[in-house]
Write an enzyme that holds these catalytic residues in place. Structure first.
Site, PDB file in Angstrom:
ATOM      1  N   ALA A   1      41.544  35.889 112.757  1.00  0.00           N
ATOM      2  CA  ALA A   1      42.825  35.285 112.414  1.00  0.00           C
ATOM      3  C   ALA A   1      43.478  35.981 111.220  1.00  0.00           C
ATOM      4  O   ALA A   1      44.671  35.870 111.010  1.00  0.00           O
ATOM      5  CB  ALA A   1      42.614  33.812 112.082  1.00  0.00           C
ATOM      6  N   LYS A   2      42.684  36.667 110.415  1.00  0.00           N
ATOM      7  CA  LYS A   2      43.175  37.422 109.250  1.00  0.00           C
ATOM      8  C   LYS A   2      44.118  36.581 108.398  1.00  0.00           C
ATOM      9  O   LYS A   2      45.177  37.031 107.994  1.00  0.00           O
ATOM     10  CB  LYS A   2      43.788  38.749 109.705  1.00  0.00           C
ATOM     11  CG  LYS A   2      42.767  39.561 110.523  1.00  0.00           C
ATOM     12  CD  LYS A   2      43.061  41.023 110.605  1.00  0.00           C
ATOM     13  CE  LYS A   2      41.897  41.825 111.161  1.00  0.00           C
ATOM     14  NZ  LYS A   2      41.569  41.597 112.567  1.00  0.00           N
TER      15      LYS A   2
END
Lengths: 276, 276
Positions: free
Chosen positions: A92-93
């Protein structure tokens, strides 16, 4: 999932493969496209077929968000479907000020039951700490990524001598123990791997970039494996799009089995924690 | 929304306020909590009440993701509800390899109709370009953030003399024009503002950190405003949680109106593009 459990799965299955579910409606086999629940059905068949050859699945949140509300629902259902025997990563960073990172942590660790979430380091310690506060959950921080753009900022040289990414790994490895923090190191940066292993000798590295992006599994494993493995190597497109035909799941399993066979060779016979 | 339209709204409304919809179920007024659609209803009333005093709304995606599928649905519906007269920002801090960033861009620019999305710079040019490819859409790149953690990496000194964040602004301002790229500069860093304006003299800056985080509107405006304004100043908690009572929307409007009154003083009489 604890580190001990993850290491046990790796040595039992003789694999440190993570299968990346970057599922794109435009790339799933033609015969599935008219299925009323095509994306989930694709994921389900890929998971069923590849379970014996991998220890982890990585869901790339972007591909689900692009589908809107329905995509988020499919992501949650896919995460539920992955069995507890496999380490579930939300790629998801994320990363924001503390009160906001706390909400992201809730999204992936409470609202959904992921074991780990990938986080971007730019905003520093207080953007990362809320993820680290969850017991038996993992934060996977970007170190050195596999893309060309890594040269723009990650590879810049600091006044103190380190590259920016080295400073990220050095500092952050003091914020989270090897029981809760991993780093993303791109497989396309194999020449840096021996040096990177020195920066955080005991932390796991999640290594994307094998397969479609061209990274070399042998070189990574030789340069960076620890006595407890210390590596999760991800392949996404090379596995899930191995075939565009009705045999896609079987072909995905074949590619995953091929990685597993190689990994069996690179892995020590036993983990150091088993020996201890 | 084009830059010319945004500038026109700012000078017509005499405001460069962005209201941040960081809506937390635990913080909405008690009388709304039993409402079957409480979060959306809260947002709807806040938007209706504050429209005259602001030019933009910023939806903090984390707060919606924490609520699962239902949260994503409320986010999409809130974005739809914001009228076209107001610049809609998804504060998402995304960023990944190119094919993945392209999916995030689709999520916020196509699946939802945001004007802008915030993006993290760590992974470099190819992680940012897919956002810049959309016409009349905006990429808002993290420069120097408002939190204490900004000191960990953003403020590190590079061998070339720049701080990391300065290099981010310098490089990235060559990747996107002032018609499509803004930078996030935290209001708590006011002492850096004059210098930062030199790095990208024509780009808009989105400035969070006024209000709950303590930034000073006057100082920011004096040091950093351009002849076209060049600023969007965000307040979230200070506006939307101005009151926990039944009068919450009216109180939010009062706080927003207070900011607008101050902004009217700091804004030039006309924009340079109106004069041209």
């Amino acid at each position: 999932m604890t580190r001990a459990e993850l290491v046990r799965h790796i040595f039992q299955r003789r694999s440190y493969l993570c299968v990346g579910l970057d599922t794109d409606p435009a790339k799933i086999p033609a015969h599935l496209r008219s299925h009323p629940d095509a994306i989930f059905e694709f994921n389900r068949q890929i998971i069923d077929a590849t379970l014996p050859y991998c220890v982890s699945y990585k869901i790339n949140t972007a591909f689900y968000e692009a589908l809107g509300v329905k995509g988020w629902e499919i992501m949650a259902r896919t995460a539920d479907y992955i069995p507890g025997s496999h380490f579930k990563i939300a790629d998801a960073k994320r990363g924001d000020i503390g009160n906001t990172s706390a909400q992201y942590a809730r999204a992936f660790f409470e609202s959904m039951n992921f074991d780990a979430v990938t986080v971007a380091p730019y905003m520093g310690a207080d953007s990362i700490r809320p993820f680290l506060e969850f017991t038996n959950k993992w934060t996977i921080l970007l170190g050195l990524t596999s893309n060309a753009g890594a040269a723009d900022f990650e590879m810049l040289k600091l006044a103190g001598g380190d590259h920016v990414y080295e400073q990220v790994i050095r500092k952050a490895s003091g914020w989270g123990s090897p029981e809760q923090l991993m780093f993303v190191i791109g497989a396309t940066k194999a020449e840096e791997f021996s040096n990177i292993r020195k920066l955080a000798p005991d932390h796991f590295y999640l290594v994307p970039g094998v397969g479609a992006q061209g990274g070399d599994l042998a070189e990574i494993s030789n340069r960076c494996m620890t006595s407890d493995c210390g590596l999760l190597v991800n392949a996404s497109r090379a596995v899930i799009y191995a075939s565009g035909g009705e045999d896609f799941a079987g072909q995905a399993a074949s590619v995953a089995a091929g990685y597993q066979k190689d990994m069996d060779i690179y892995l020590p016979a036993n983990s150091s924690s088993q020996l201890a």
